[in-house]
Design an enzyme around this catalytic site. Structure first.
Site, mmCIF file in Angstrom:
data_model
loop_
_atom_site.group_PDB
_atom_site.id
_atom_site.type_symbol
_atom_site.label_atom_id
_atom_site.label_comp_id
_atom_site.label_asym_id
_atom_site.label_seq_id
_atom_site.Cartn_x
_atom_site.Cartn_y
_atom_site.Cartn_z
ATOM 1 N N PRO A 169 0.913 -0.866 0.407
ATOM 2 C CA PRO A 169 0.314 0.186 0.077
ATOM 3 C C PRO A 169 0.878 1.368 -0.397
ATOM 4 O O PRO A 169 0.345 2.256 -0.758
ATOM 5 C CB PRO A 169 -1.234 0.059 0.999
ATOM 6 C CG PRO A 169 -0.896 -1.777 1.389
ATOM 7 C CD PRO A 169 0.585 -1.848 1.916
ATOM 8 N N TYR A 170 2.000 1.665 1.404
ATOM 9 C CA TYR A 170 2.785 2.476 0.663
ATOM 10 C C TYR A 170 3.466 2.517 -0.337
ATOM 11 O O TYR A 170 3.331 3.844 -1.548
ATOM 12 C CB TYR A 170 3.916 2.099 1.800
ATOM 13 C CG TYR A 170 4.817 3.026 2.232
ATOM 14 C CD1 TYR A 170 4.449 4.219 3.280
ATOM 15 C CD2 TYR A 170 5.857 3.701 1.662
ATOM 16 C CE1 TYR A 170 5.193 5.274 3.439
ATOM 17 C CE2 TYR A 170 6.850 4.348 2.555
ATOM 18 C CZ TYR A 170 6.636 5.767 2.745
ATOM 19 O OH TYR A 170 7.289 6.554 2.565
ATOM 20 N N ASN A 171 4.188 1.856 -0.994
ATOM 21 C CA ASN A 171 5.013 1.596 -2.064
ATOM 22 C C ASN A 171 3.853 2.629 -3.771
ATOM 23 O O ASN A 171 4.116 3.295 -3.957
ATOM 24 C CB ASN A 171 5.032 0.461 -3.150
ATOM 25 C CG ASN A 171 5.956 0.164 -1.807
ATOM 26 O OD1 ASN A 171 7.061 0.501 -1.735
ATOM 27 N ND2 ASN A 171 6.081 -1.805 -2.245
ATOM 28 N N SER A 173 0.725 4.055 -2.880
ATOM 29 C CA SER A 173 0.262 5.668 -2.417
ATOM 30 C C SER A 173 1.955 6.857 -3.551
ATOM 31 O O SER A 173 1.458 7.650 -3.457
ATOM 32 C CB SER A 173 -0.177 6.006 -1.433
ATOM 33 O OG SER A 173 1.523 5.861 -0.375
ATOM 34 N N LYS A 174 3.179 6.337 -2.890
ATOM 35 C CA LYS A 174 3.934 6.759 -3.107
ATOM 36 C C LYS A 174 4.407 7.572 -4.525
ATOM 37 O O LYS A 174 4.392 8.408 -5.468
ATOM 38 C CB LYS A 174 5.456 6.791 -2.801
ATOM 39 C CG LYS A 174 5.286 6.946 -1.006
ATOM 40 C CD LYS A 174 4.649 8.196 -0.349
ATOM 41 C CE LYS A 174 4.667 8.147 1.441
ATOM 42 N NZ LYS A 174 3.989 9.549 2.159
#
Ligand SMILES: NC(=O)c1ccc[n+]([C@@H]2O[C@H](COP(=O)([O-])OP(=O)(O)OC[C@H]3O[C@@H](n4cnc5c(N)ncnc54)[C@H](O)[C@@H]3O)[C@@H](O)[C@H]2O)c1
Length: 263
Positions: A169-171, A173-174
């Site tokens: 999810p972090y990857n 979003s960024k």
């Protein structure tokens, strides 16, 4: 005779600058640095106690004597309505917002394979890290276009360029944020507005408390400088991208990765 500060392109004298995530880590360091260069800081965060500590630190450092000031407001950037309300309130109070340094964000699930992540956790990470950034940008652009001036800086991550395992999810979003910045930059390119992203590698802040020692070791092992970065090292790049000096660089993702990414 012209005022010297007109020539000091990295000075924030007379400017109103919003810093989100200002209660902690990179946002806190950016608020301190930009205040020390003369801005009135509007420090926004979910964490009221952290905001109060940031404000006390800036006041204790005597930065206000040099023109810098700090106003704090609680904001949850996962709410578009709350973002619109706070931007309207600041415009009403300050008249103009010169720059945004958007450092609010979460790590989301870590050490978790993508097929094991539940949709709520995925959605929450995207809502804060990506949609919050988009809503802030949308809320700021109309007045920046009218003023023919603006600087928008979003904290992306090396994870958006390279991907860290167990953090899908972090990857996502960024990487989405990096793409968003590229296109919006072209939309506003002739309006006196620049919009850029920052891609740090692992930095010594509380966001990494949920990252296991093994993953931290993996992240540091990928950094040629061989250590974690410090929040002030990221703040220096944010301050440049948020300043008048950053007039011919837009849609870019600044690297702050100790040599991990050379692109
Ligand atoms: N520290 C790193 O290693 C690193 C690396 C690359 C990118 N980044 C990015 O830099 C930014 C800042 O990270 P940091 O390391 O300073 O983390 P941090 O946890 O120290 O600070 C993040 C701040 O964001 C605030 N926040 C979280 N959710 C919020 C919400 N919904 N509304 C308003 N505020 C909210 C938190 O209260 C906190 O004060 C983040 O976007 C992060 O993804 C950090």
């Amino acid at each position: 005779m012209a005022n010297m500060s007109e020539f000091e392109l990295t000075s924030f004298a007379g400017q109103n600058v919003i810093v989100t995530g200002a209660a902690s880590g990179i946002g806190k360091a950016a608020a301190e640095l930009i205040a020390s260069r003369g801005a009135k800081i509007f420090a926004l965060d979910l964490n009221q106690a952290g905001l109060a500590a940031t404000k006390a630190g800036i006041e204790k450092a005597g930065i206000e004597k040099d023109g810098g000031q700090i106003v704090t407001k609680v904001l949850d950037i996962s709410s578009q309505d709350a973002i619109n309300a706070v931007i309207a309130e600041i415009l009403n109070e300050a008249g103009q917002i010169h720059a945004l340094a958007n450092s609010a964000g979460i790590a989301g699930p870590t050490s978790t394979n993508t097929e094991e992540i539940n949709w709520n956790d995925f959605h929450k990470t995207l809502t804060i890290n990506l949609f919050g950034s988009i809503w802030l940008t949308q809320a700021l652009l109309p007045s920046m276009r009218t003023n023919k001036y603006g600087r928008i800086v979003h904290l992306a991550s090396i994870a958006g360029k390279e991907g860290n395992p167990g953090m899908s999810p972090y990857n996502t979003s960024k990487a989405g944020l990096i793409g968003y910045v590229k296109g919006v930059a072209k939309e506003v390119a002739t309006s006196g507005i620049t919009i850029n992203a920052i891609a740090p590698a692992v930095i010594r802040t509380p966001i990494n408390e949920t990252v296991t020692p093994e993953i931290q070791k993996y992240m540091v092992s990928r950094i040629p400088v061989g250590r974690l970065g410090e929040p002030n090292e990221v703040a220096e790049v944010i301050a440049f991208a948020a300043s008048k000096a950053c007039s011919f660089t837009t849609g870019f993702t600044f690297d702050v990765s100790g040599g991990r990414a050379t692109y």
